[in-house]
Design an enzyme around this catalytic site. Structure first.
Site, short mmCIF file in Angstrom:
data_model
loop_
_atom_site.label_atom_id
_atom_site.label_comp_id
_atom_site.label_asym_id
_atom_site.label_seq_id
_atom_site.Cartn_x
_atom_site.Cartn_y
_atom_site.Cartn_z
N GLU A 172 11.63 -27.96 1.83
CA GLU A 172 10.69 -26.89 1.53
C GLU A 172 11.39 -25.67 0.95
OE1 GLU A 172 8.61 -26.85 5.23
OE2 GLU A 172 7.70 -28.78 4.75
N GLU A 224 6.15 -25.02 8.78
CA GLU A 224 7.20 -25.98 9.12
C GLU A 224 8.17 -25.39 10.14
OE1 GLU A 224 8.91 -29.25 9.74
OE2 GLU A 224 7.54 -29.32 8.05
N GLU A 274 8.64 -28.61 18.20
CA GLU A 274 9.31 -29.89 18.45
C GLU A 274 10.61 -29.70 19.25
OE1 GLU A 274 9.81 -31.83 14.69
OE2 GLU A 274 7.73 -32.51 14.65
N GLU A 332 11.85 -38.04 27.81
CA GLU A 332 11.01 -39.21 28.07
C GLU A 332 9.72 -39.11 27.26
OE1 GLU A 332 10.31 -39.57 32.26
OE2 GLU A 332 12.42 -39.22 32.74
N SER A 371 2.53 -31.29 13.41
CA SER A 371 2.66 -32.04 12.17
C SER A 371 1.39 -31.94 11.34
CB SER A 371 2.98 -33.50 12.50
OG SER A 371 3.14 -34.25 11.32
#
Length: 117
Positions: free
Chosen positions: A28, A63, A70, A79, A92
């Site tokens: 980007e 982003e 994230e 996990e 996303s």
């Protein structure tokens, strides 16, 4: 003044980390660098050129926020967690919507430049 300086350093550090760790951010940034000269050619007016560049910057902003989500989610647990997976999917999706929006702006501007509108 010191607070402003620290905020600037934190922002630089965050952007540097994102550039090192995320391929999407690097892509980007390249898109932004390409958009700068292209917007001057595609934009029918100076304001349209600014709008086109801003549309690409918005994708980068979303982003960066998605990357932060994230990284935080991965820090909470390694996990598989259904809820964390959904949160990542939402981030996303936000990037996808921003990309679609930016693409529509660019297509509109190209059509405008070609006299199709």
């Amino acid at each position: 003044m010191l607070r402003l300086w620290r905020a600037t350093v934190n922002s630089r550090n965050g952007l540097a980390f994102a550039l090192r760790s995320e391929q999407a951010v690097r892509e980007e940034v390249v898109a932004f660098l390409l958009a700068l000269p292209l917007a001057c050619v595609v934009g029918a007016t100076p304001m349209r050129s600014v709008e086109l560049v801003c549309a690409v910057v918005l994708v980068l902003v979303v982003e960066l926020l998605n990357t932060a989500i994230e990284k935080l989610a991965d820090r909470l647990t390694t996990e598989h967690d259904l809820q964390i997976g959904r949160v990542k999917d939402l981030g996303s999706a936000a990037v996808g919507v921003a990309l679609l929006m930016s693409g529509c702006f660019w297509l509109f501007a190209i059509a405008e430049r070609l006299g199709l509108l």
